[in-house]
Enzyme design. Structure first.
Site, PDB file in Angstrom:
ATOM      1  N   TYR A   1       0.674  -1.140  -0.310  1.00  0.00           N
ATOM      2  CA  TYR A   1      -0.045   0.185   0.159  1.00  0.00           C
ATOM      3  C   TYR A   1       0.846   1.141   0.083  1.00  0.00           C
ATOM      4  O   TYR A   1       0.317   2.511  -0.118  1.00  0.00           O
ATOM      5  CB  TYR A   1      -0.955  -0.010   1.085  1.00  0.00           C
TER       6      TYR A   1
ATOM      7  N   ASP B   1     -11.263  -8.942   6.956  1.00  0.00           N
ATOM      8  CA  ASP B   1     -12.589  -8.853   6.501  1.00  0.00           C
ATOM      9  C   ASP B   1     -13.451 -10.172   6.390  1.00  0.00           C
ATOM     10  O   ASP B   1     -14.386 -10.149   6.444  1.00  0.00           O
ATOM     11  CB  ASP B   1     -12.540  -8.071   5.139  1.00  0.00           C
TER      12      ASP B   1
ATOM     13  N   ASP C   1      -5.582  -7.054   5.611  1.00  0.00           N
ATOM     14  CA  ASP C   1      -6.631  -6.392   5.296  1.00  0.00           C
ATOM     15  C   ASP C   1      -7.602  -7.351   4.917  1.00  0.00           C
ATOM     16  O   ASP C   1      -8.800  -7.265   5.134  1.00  0.00           O
ATOM     17  CB  ASP C   1      -6.314  -5.391   4.047  1.00  0.00           C
TER      18      ASP C   1
ATOM     19  N   ASP D   1      -3.473 -17.878   1.351  1.00  0.00           N
ATOM     20  CA  ASP D   1      -4.490 -18.627   0.789  1.00  0.00           C
ATOM     21  C   ASP D   1      -5.334 -19.674   1.724  1.00  0.00           C
ATOM     22  O   ASP D   1      -6.553 -19.893   1.802  1.00  0.00           O
ATOM     23  CB  ASP D   1      -4.382 -19.079  -0.617  1.00  0.00           C
TER      24      ASP D   1
ATOM     25  N   LYS E   1       2.896 -15.271   2.154  1.00  0.00           N
ATOM     26  CA  LYS E   1       3.010 -16.175   0.794  1.00  0.00           C
ATOM     27  C   LYS E   1       4.385 -16.520   0.632  1.00  0.00           C
ATOM     28  O   LYS E   1       4.911 -16.132  -0.598  1.00  0.00           O
ATOM     29  CB  LYS E   1       2.155 -15.450  -0.243  1.00  0.00           C
TER      30      LYS E   1
END
Ligand code: NAD
Length: 355
Positions: free
Chosen positions: A142, A250, A246, A222, A189
């Site tokens: 970001y 959620d 993030d 994942d 990851k």
């Protein structure tokens, strides 16, 4: 005690839910003899309208003068529908996080037993879920280098972290894990990303050096997304970089039944924090009295706990919210029936309980 609170209501349902949390704050201030000093600032689309800046200096000053910041939400369809707009509401949030050094985002995801039936997953899977997400907030993709090239035929965003940034957020993760069940799962990851391998190595080194009594596990992002749905109870503290935190927080928010129930805190090194609901400005329900104010009100509770050293007020408020929910008070997002309360009615009932 004097409590200096910056109020940044923002856009959409932001002002609606912030207004209710201020009523609750004033009521608690009166009950416990604290003087509340409020100062407002513009942020998001409303700030662009006035200053052409989603986080103007005026608002930054208001934040610097406060002990804690209550932040509603930002975002407006006129910018969502115009990807080429140069000045955008969400830039305000990123600028604010960076300028105030708010690197640690805490998102508790706790299931209310009386709302189990609202969860999209089976009650027996979600019952008892209590996860704390510790998300890095001022680095990663970001904030990395970005741009377009080749005559606008190529776009890129870069994910960058230095060792100190990872260590300071991992420390927060281990410290909170220590106060809970001493179990921390670091999500990445590492199978594909170099930055993730660096995270894994740095977090493991810190664990070996300073936190070896705690249980550290690593999970690919994942798989973590799947595991949150299959067996959320296996997690206690989840540590993640900006992007993975993030998205995964959620997913977890949805498991609890409504994003309208979930608070968050963003802290800097001095624990001057920004407290905001996990949800956005929800333009689809703005102005319709449908917004659930509890995420914002529970964010106020986090402000008592993490910035204002008023744990007893936080306990009192958390208890009152549990009582309110058990009594069956529901906004539309958590109501099973066609009758439900308006945003302000929920706050009114809560204040009655607090009294
Ligand atoms: P959103 O969180 O605003 O809404 C998602 C869904 O949840 C909508 O159906 C909405 O009605 C519902 N919802 C959200 N909060 C609720 C509440 N308190 N009570 C009841 N229902 C609630 O996410 P979105 O629709 O993806 O984004 C809308 C705007 O918000 C966009 O402009 C986006 O950029 C912005 N946004 C801002 C923040 C922030 O301010 N931190 C976070 C996420 C999205």
């Amino acid at each position: 005690m004097i409590l200096k609170i910056a109020v940044l209501s923002g856009d959409g349902i932001g002002p609606e839910v912030t207004k209710q949390s201020i009523k609750v704050l004033k009521s608690l201030g009166k009950k416990f003899n604290h003087k509340i000093e409020l100062e407002s600032g513009l942020v998001g689309a409303v700030a662009i309208d006035k200053y052409n800046d989603p986080y103007p200096d005026e608002t930054h000053q208001v934040c610097l003068n406060s002990d804690a910041i209550l932040f509603g939400a930002i975002g407006d369809p006129k910018y969502d529908n115009d990807p080429k707009a140069k000045v955008r509401p969400e830039q305000g949030l990123l600028k604010m996080r960076k300028k105030l050094g708010l690197y640690a985002n805490l998102r508790p995801t706790k299931v209310f037993e009386s709302l189990l039936e609202m969860s999209p997953i089976k009650e027996e899977r979600i019952s008892g879920t209590d996860i704390l997400f510790v998300r890095e907030l001022t680095g990663g993709i970001y904030f990395g280098e970005r741009g377009r090239k080749d005559n606008d035929n190529f776009a890129f965003d870069t994910c960058e972290y230095n060792r100190d940034e990872i260590i300071r957020i991992a420390k927060i993760g281990f410290e909170y894990a220590q106060k809970r069940s001493s179990k921390l799962c670091c999500v990445d990851k590492a199978n594909v990303l170099e930055v993730s391998r660096f995270w894994r190595e740095t977090v493991s080194d810190l664990h070996n050096k300073n936190f070896s009594s705690q249980e550290l596990s690593h999970m690919l992002a994942d798989n973590a997304a799947m595991q949150l749905v299959i067996d959320p109870n296996q997690f206690d503290v989840i540590l993640a970089s900006n992007l993975f935190g993030d998205i995964l927080s959620d997913i977890a928010a949805t498991l609890t039944g409504s994003i309208g129930m979930l608070p968050s805190a963003s802290l800097n090194e001095k624990n001057v924090g920004m407290y905001e609901p996990c949800h956005g400005s929800a333009p689809d329900i703005a102005g319709k009295y449908l917004a659930n104010p509890l995420a914002m009100i529970l964010s106020l509770s986090m402000a008592f706990r993490y910035s204002l050293n008023l744990d007893s007020l936080a306990d009192e408020l958390d208890k009152a919210v549990r009582c309110l929910i058990s009594n069956g008070a529901r906004t539309k997002d958590i109501a099973n029936e066609s009758t439900f309360l308006k945003t302000s009615e929920v706050a009114k009932e809560l204040i009655e309980i607090l009294k």
